[in-house]
Each structure stands twice: as structure tokens, then as C-alpha cells.
Enzyme design. Structure first.
Site, short mmCIF file in Angstrom:
data_model
loop_
_atom_site.label_atom_id
_atom_site.label_comp_id
_atom_site.label_asym_id
_atom_site.label_seq_id
_atom_site.Cartn_x
_atom_site.Cartn_y
_atom_site.Cartn_z
CG ASP A 7 24.13 17.68 -71.69
OD1 ASP A 7 24.04 16.74 -72.49
OD2 ASP A 7 23.27 17.91 -70.81
CG ASP A 9 18.65 16.38 -74.09
OD1 ASP A 9 18.01 17.09 -74.89
OD2 ASP A 9 19.15 15.28 -74.37
CG ASP A 178 21.43 18.44 -66.94
OD1 ASP A 178 20.54 17.75 -66.41
OD2 ASP A 178 21.93 18.15 -68.03
#
Length: 219
Positions: A7, A9, A178
């Protein structure tokens, strides 16, 4: 084939590329300042797992409608180099290199638009970039998206589309994120990793004994 799915961001970079891009557009007088507060409210819903991604993309792409794809790509390349590069976590770069040395297939996969993700994928030397696709007509942006959005279950669907014809593509795969919005992806990979996890993901990671990684910006 071993996949390493990252991922972008809040995983590889400190911050959200779409939010930072909107702030950049406002600073460059490409978007009205009033958009910032509404975008932040939508991002609050994202963190609660309640965002309508179609609505979010339609809203944030409004200032780009009618712009040329060539212009946008140039703007976003400068943005990636001037703003996002300094937000990369050194530990994330080291993990990418570890996978590269193993011969894994590197994939940057994000629920942000391809205009923001593709320059970062090139910068990081990724093999593939999976992001939300922007619609265009004769080289001009419509302000809409196309195809399956790479969001939640859409990330799994896009990987299956990208690697159709490769049986067992998820076997020995690694995933890094996250966000609890990426639980479908993390549950699909053989080796999930929670990076600086949000509370919802941290709880699941602790329950399932997934590795929890803490990445920080260089001082």
C-alpha cells in the site's frame, strides 16, 4: 511467482497522497480552498471504514475535469518528486529492496488515483502499479473513474485481473498496509504485515498474530 504488495498512503509514505495533492492544488490555485474541509470530512469516514470511494473520487477529481492527461502527468511527476519523495519511510524502502533481491514481483497497490500512484511506482522501481483509473476522452480528463476501484475488496479483484492465468498467485505472497480497509487484501496474502496500523487493523493483527511493523521518517 511471489508477489510483494505494498500500500502507499500511510504505509510507504507518511501521509495520504490524495489529501496532500488537494492541498497542493489549492496552493497552486487549481482548486478552491473550500474543498479541503469537505475532503477531510470524507477522510474521517475513510478511517471509520464508511467512505463511499466513488463519491470521494468524483469530488476530488472535479478540479481536473477538462484538463489534459499530459498536463496532469507532468504536474503529478513534479508533485511526487517534490512532496512525496521526502515522506518515504526508509524501512519501507529497505523492505522493497529485500523483496527485490529475492526476485519477488513488486506491486504498488493503492486506493488513490493512478495519477498519484504511478509516479511513485516508477520512483520505487515497482514492477506493477495498481490504482484507481481515471477516465478520459481524447486525452482530456472527464473527472470520473473507470473500471474496478482498487479499494477494499477491489484490490483483491484488481490483482486477480492483473495476474489472471497465473494459478496460485497468492501463494507465498506478502502484503503491507496500515489500514483496516485493506483487510480483504491482507487476508488474501500468505504473509500479511500491519505497518503503523490504525486501531482497527492493529486489533485484527494482534488477534491473528500478524507482524506489526513500526516505520518512521529519518530524523
Amino acid at each position: 511467482m511471489r508477489l510483494a504488495l505494498f500500500d502507499l498512503d500511510e504505509t510507504l509514505i507518511a501521509g495520504d497522497s490524495a489529501s496532500l495533492w488537494l492541498e497542493h492544488m489549492v496552493a497552486q490555485e487549481l482548486a478552491p480552498a473550500t474543498m479541503v474541509a469537505e475532503e477531510q470530512a470524507m477522510m474521517s469516514l475513510y478511517h471509520q471504514g464508511k467512505m463511499d470511494m466513488h463519491q470521494y473520487m468524483a469530488f476530488t477529481l472535479q478540479p481536473l475535469a477538462g484538463k489534459s492527461r499530459t498536463w496532469l502527468d507532468q504536474q503529478c511527476q513534479h508533485f511526487a518528486e517534490g512532496v512525496l519523495r521526502d515522506r518515504l519511510y526508509p524501512e519501507g524502502l529497505a523492505r522493497i529492496e529485500w523483496h527485490r533481491q529475492r526476485g519477488d514481483v513488486l506491486v504498488l497497490i493503492s486506493a488513490s488515483g493512478e495519477h498519484l500512484v504511478a509516479p511513485m511506482a516508477r520512483m520505487l522501481g515497482m514492477d506493477h502499479c495498481v490504482a484507481i483509473l481515471l477516465d478520459e476522452e481524447q486525452g482530456m480528463l472527464t473527472g470520473q473513474t473507470r473500471g474496478t476501484l482498487s479499494f477494499r475488496e477491489g484490490k483483491v479483484a484488481r490483482i486477480n485481473q492483473l495476474f489472471a492465468g497465473h494459478p496460485g498467485v497468492w501463494q507465498e505472497s506478502h502484503g503491507y498496509s496500515d489500514s483496516h480497509n485493506d483487510l480483504p487484501l491482507l487476508r488474501a496474502v500468505a504473509h500479511p504485515h500491519a505497518v503503523n496500523p490504525a486501531p482497527g487493523l492493529r486489533q485484527v493483527a494482534e488477534e491473528l498474530h500478524w507482524p506489526i511493523l513500526h516505520w518512521q521518517l529519518a530524523v
